[in-house]
Design a protein around this motif. Structure first.
Motif, PDB file in Angstrom:
ATOM      1  N   MET A 230       0.833  -1.203   0.000  1.00  0.00           N
ATOM      2  CA  MET A 230       0.000   0.000   0.000  1.00  0.00           C
ATOM      3  C   MET A 230       0.868   1.254   0.000  1.00  0.00           C
ATOM      4  O   MET A 230       0.626   2.196  -0.758  1.00  0.00           O
ATOM      5  CB  MET A 230      -0.927   0.008   1.219  1.00  0.00           C
ATOM      6  N   LEU A 231       1.885   1.263   0.847  1.00  0.00           N
ATOM      7  CA  LEU A 231       2.769   2.422   0.924  1.00  0.00           C
ATOM      8  C   LEU A 231       3.522   2.638  -0.379  1.00  0.00           C
ATOM      9  O   LEU A 231       3.691   3.777  -0.836  1.00  0.00           O
ATOM     10  CB  LEU A 231       3.759   2.244   2.083  1.00  0.00           C
ATOM     11  N   SER A 232       3.952   1.548  -0.988  1.00  0.00           N
ATOM     12  CA  SER A 232       4.682   1.642  -2.255  1.00  0.00           C
ATOM     13  C   SER A 232       3.796   2.217  -3.350  1.00  0.00           C
ATOM     14  O   SER A 232       4.222   3.090  -4.122  1.00  0.00           O
ATOM     15  CB  SER A 232       5.200   0.255  -2.653  1.00  0.00           C
ATOM     16  N   TYR A 233       2.556   1.738  -3.404  1.00  0.00           N
ATOM     17  CA  TYR A 233       1.638   2.216  -4.442  1.00  0.00           C
ATOM     18  C   TYR A 233       1.316   3.696  -4.242  1.00  0.00           C
ATOM     19  O   TYR A 233       1.348   4.485  -5.193  1.00  0.00           O
ATOM     20  CB  TYR A 233       0.346   1.389  -4.416  1.00  0.00           C
ATOM     21  N   ILE A 234       1.008   4.084  -3.020  1.00  0.00           N
ATOM     22  CA  ILE A 234       0.677   5.487  -2.748  1.00  0.00           C
ATOM     23  C   ILE A 234       1.882   6.386  -3.027  1.00  0.00           C
ATOM     24  O   ILE A 234       1.742   7.490  -3.563  1.00  0.00           O
ATOM     25  CB  ILE A 234       0.179   5.642  -1.303  1.00  0.00           C
ATOM     26  N   GLY A 235       3.077   5.901  -2.686  1.00  0.00           N
ATOM     27  CA  GLY A 235       4.280   6.670  -2.988  1.00  0.00           C
ATOM     28  C   GLY A 235       4.454   6.898  -4.472  1.00  0.00           C
ATOM     29  O   GLY A 235       4.816   8.005  -4.911  1.00  0.00           O
ATOM     30  N   ALA A 236       4.163   5.867  -5.277  1.00  0.00           N
ATOM     31  CA  ALA A 236       4.282   5.998  -6.731  1.00  0.00           C
ATOM     32  C   ALA A 236       3.245   6.968  -7.280  1.00  0.00           C
ATOM     33  O   ALA A 236       3.534   7.766  -8.184  1.00  0.00           O
ATOM     34  CB  ALA A 236       4.125   4.627  -7.386  1.00  0.00           C
ATOM     35  N   VAL A 237       2.030   6.911  -6.737  1.00  0.00           N
ATOM     36  CA  VAL A 237       0.969   7.822  -7.187  1.00  0.00           C
ATOM     37  C   VAL A 237       1.331   9.268  -6.871  1.00  0.00           C
ATOM     38  O   VAL A 237       1.195  10.156  -7.710  1.00  0.00           O
ATOM     39  CB  VAL A 237      -0.380   7.436  -6.537  1.00  0.00           C
ATOM     40  N   LYS A 238       1.822   9.510  -5.660  1.00  0.00           N
ATOM     41  CA  LYS A 238       2.198  10.866  -5.271  1.00  0.00           C
ATOM     42  C   LYS A 238       3.350  11.385  -6.133  1.00  0.00           C
ATOM     43  O   LYS A 238       3.350  12.540  -6.569  1.00  0.00           O
ATOM     44  CB  LYS A 238       2.574  10.903  -3.791  1.00  0.00           C
ATOM     45  N   ALA A 239       4.332  10.511  -6.395  1.00  0.00           N
ATOM     46  CA  ALA A 239       5.474  10.916  -7.207  1.00  0.00           C
ATOM     47  C   ALA A 239       5.060  11.234  -8.640  1.00  0.00           C
ATOM     48  O   ALA A 239       5.670  12.081  -9.303  1.00  0.00           O
ATOM     49  CB  ALA A 239       6.533   9.815  -7.206  1.00  0.00           C
ATOM     50  N   ALA A 240       3.995  10.561  -9.116  1.00  0.00           N
ATOM     51  CA  ALA A 240       3.526  10.777 -10.487  1.00  0.00           C
ATOM     52  C   ALA A 240       2.561  11.945 -10.597  1.00  0.00           C
ATOM     53  O   ALA A 240       2.107  12.270 -11.697  1.00  0.00           O
ATOM     54  CB  ALA A 240       2.854   9.499 -11.009  1.00  0.00           C
ATOM     55  N   GLY A 241       2.213  12.555  -9.479  1.00  0.00           N
ATOM     56  CA  GLY A 241       1.333  13.721  -9.516  1.00  0.00           C
ATOM     57  C   GLY A 241      -0.109  13.442  -9.181  1.00  0.00           C
ATOM     58  O   GLY A 241      -0.977  14.301  -9.365  1.00  0.00           O
ATOM     59  N   GLY A 242      -0.416  12.241  -8.679  1.00  0.00           N
ATOM     60  CA  GLY A 242      -1.783  11.913  -8.300  1.00  0.00           C
ATOM     61  C   GLY A 242      -2.180  12.557  -6.982  1.00  0.00           C
ATOM     62  O   GLY A 242      -1.333  12.971  -6.184  1.00  0.00           O
ATOM     63  N   LYS A 243      -3.489  12.660  -6.739  1.00  0.00           N
ATOM     64  CA  LYS A 243      -4.016  13.299  -5.528  1.00  0.00           C
ATOM     65  C   LYS A 243      -4.401  12.236  -4.510  1.00  0.00           C
ATOM     66  O   LYS A 243      -5.200  11.341  -4.800  1.00  0.00           O
ATOM     67  CB  LYS A 243      -5.237  14.159  -5.869  1.00  0.00           C
ATOM     68  N   ILE A 244      -3.829  12.346  -3.316  1.00  0.00           N
ATOM     69  CA  ILE A 244      -4.105  11.419  -2.228  1.00  0.00           C
ATOM     70  C   ILE A 244      -4.914  12.135  -1.155  1.00  0.00           C
ATOM     71  O   ILE A 244      -4.579  13.260  -0.758  1.00  0.00           O
ATOM     72  CB  ILE A 244      -2.795  10.886  -1.612  1.00  0.00           C
ATOM     73  N   THR A 245      -5.994  11.521  -0.702  1.00  0.00           N
ATOM     74  CA  THR A 245      -6.762  12.072   0.411  1.00  0.00           C
ATOM     75  C   THR A 245      -6.675  11.121   1.596  1.00  0.00           C
ATOM     76  O   THR A 245      -6.622   9.902   1.426  1.00  0.00           O
ATOM     77  CB  THR A 245      -8.241  12.282   0.042  1.00  0.00           C
ATOM     78  N   GLY A 246      -6.644  11.673   2.799  1.00  0.00           N
ATOM     79  CA  GLY A 246      -6.634  10.865   4.010  1.00  0.00           C
ATOM     80  C   GLY A 246      -5.291  10.820   4.707  1.00  0.00           C
ATOM     81  O   GLY A 246      -5.201  10.371   5.846  1.00  0.00           O
ATOM     82  N   ALA A 247      -4.224  11.255   4.015  1.00  0.00           N
ATOM     83  CA  ALA A 247      -2.893  11.261   4.622  1.00  0.00           C
ATOM     84  C   ALA A 247      -1.979  12.144   3.793  1.00  0.00           C
ATOM     85  O   ALA A 247      -2.209  12.354   2.608  1.00  0.00           O
ATOM     86  CB  ALA A 247      -2.334   9.841   4.705  1.00  0.00           C
TER      87      ALA A 247
END
Length: 452
Positions: free
Chosen positions: A427-444
């Motif tokens: 989960m952490l790896s996937y969210i890290g990749a999304v954030k690095a690619a410019g995706g929007k994360i909610t909740g943390a």
């Protein structure tokens, strides 16, 4: 003096952008004139949306007749309120709701409010597009856990993939368990035989739809249908009155009513389906972009795995350089909502932009190095997580801990980390990749709340 929200939105509206995002009316092109004059409250000559006045009863009856339901409601607080009403009218504190892994975050929040547990079943992943698909087998799970008192599935999902609602209805009803369907993105299904059948016609007991996502309705307009035999109409009516605001927006309600009337124009939707089909054929002929073969032919999903880029980067280029807004992006794909207010010129502009963009991209020379969408299955107690003593820890050090937050990529708002569930390295790896690619994360952000 300043009104920053208003000013920002006015500036945006004056850019005359092309929209392949919600709401379905596309910048007002599909809306009726004079809606703002409908912004009144419960007066002597108006009606109470929660009441039994003739106009409201007729609007609900026409909606019910269209979707072949036992009863239907118009809500003005979106599918989030509908999901709460479905769960509150079906379960009680301590019951367990069985959900598929691509449920919306509002389902988890509703379970936290009510105090019911959740059991998550992993949905199959498409290995080319890395998106959820298919309908998991749930018979053994239902037979082995008597605490499960309802099943909720999302169909269609953000990518236009549906579940086998007819089979799920049979499986649930054989065990006297209600089937609830989050059909937020499928309010238009009823209009044409070229589209999937609505869950309201396939045996589901309760079905919610976001009218604003694909129809000519204002944001917040939603429909809730009681269709199957296990829907408790009396309890549902009470749940709707309890959850919906006591001052519902008549502007939104009126737009939901006119959107239902507009749905009777089948030819407009079939024309859109033809345009999307032609687009898919031509784009893969001109580029290495791969269109998804999905169930909802109006939902356009394009995969860029052949290029050294991400869906988030394509979204950014379309927005900043071409004035085209899309609904969502992920590491590999972009998602577009196409509705009748979209014109041939809109489709042509999107096509030309993507052909030009693809011509500037380098082919992907190595295997896809993005982490896969993490899998999760198991039990959750969202309310316990919410009310437990919590602490914030660095996101990078949270693996193995129980999350007190639901963390999603938004849109679509499908959880990557579930409140009450264990956080994994995947989960952490996937969210890290999304954030690095410019995706929007909610909740943390850099910190995440976990159970102490």
């Amino acid at each position: 003096m300043s009104a920053p929200i208003y000013e920002n939105l006015i500036r945006y509206s004056e850019e005359n952008r092309i929209s392949f995002a919600m709401p379905g009316h596309k910048g007002g092109a599909g809306l009726r004139e004079g809606l703002i004059k409908c912004d009144v409250t419960e007066l002597g000559k108006t009606e109470d949306l929660h009441g039994k006045s003739e106009g409201v009863k007729k609007a609900r009856r026409l909606l019910s007749e269209l979707y072949h339901s036992r009863d239907s409601f118009i809500l003005t607080s979106g599918s989030t309120a509908c999901i709460q009403a479905m769960i509150f009218s079906t379960l009680k504190r301590g019951d367990v709701l069985l959900c598929f892994s691509d449920c919306h975050m509002s389902v988890i929040n509703a379970c936290a409010l009510l105090g019911c547990g959740m059991r998550i079943v992993q949905r199959e992943l498409d290995l080319d597009f890395h998106i959820p698909k298919g309908t998991p087998e749930i018979e053994d799970i239902l037979d082995s856990d008597s605490r499960i008192r309802a099943v909720l599935v999302t169909s269609p999902n953000y990518y236009g993939m549906t579940c086998d609602i007819e089979r799920l209805s049979e499986v649930c009803h054989e065990r006297n368990i209600p089937l609830l369907v989050d059909e937020a993105h499928g309010a238009h299904f009823i209009v044409s035989d070229m589209l999937p059948k609505s869950a309201a016609e396939l045996g589901a007991d309760l079905v919610c739809q976001s009218a604003h996502k694909t129809l000519n309705a204002l944001t917040g307009a939603a429909y809730l249908h009681a269709s199957g035999p296990l829907a408790d109409l009396g309890r549902l009516e009470k749940a709707v009155s309890m959850i919906e605001t006591s001052s519902p927006s008549y502007v939104i309600a009126a737009s939901a009513d006119t959107a239902r009337e507009d749905l009777e124009s089948e030819k407009k939707w079939e024309a859109i389906i033809s345009l999307v089909r032609c687009f898919k054929f031509n784009i893969q002929y001109k580029t290495k972009i791969k269109p998804l073969i999905n169930d909802d032919f109006t939902r356009l999903v394009l995969n860029f795995a052949a290029y050294d880029t991400t869906g988030f980067e394509i979204e950014r280029i379309l927005s900043e350089e071409y004035g085209i807004d899309i609904e969502a992006a992920d590491l590999d794909n972009i998602v577009m909502i196409v509705t009748p207010p979209n014109t041939n010129e809109d489709i042509d502009a999107l096509f030309d932009a993507l052909v030009k963009i693809s011509g500037t991209l380098s082919p992907r020379k190595t295997e896809r190095d993005f982490p896969a969408l993490p899998k999760y299955s198991g039990e959750l107690d969202p309310q316990k997580a919410f009310f437990s003593e919590c602490e914030k820890v660095p996101f990078s050090q949270s693996a193995g801990k129980i999350s007190a937050a639901t963390v999603t990529v938004y849109p679509p708002g499908v959880p990557i980390i579930y409140a009450g569930g264990e956080i994994s390295e995947e989960m952490l790896s996937y969210i890290g990749a999304v954030k690095a690619a410019g995706g929007k994360i909610t909740g943390a952000d850099d910190m995440i709340e976990v159970v102490k």
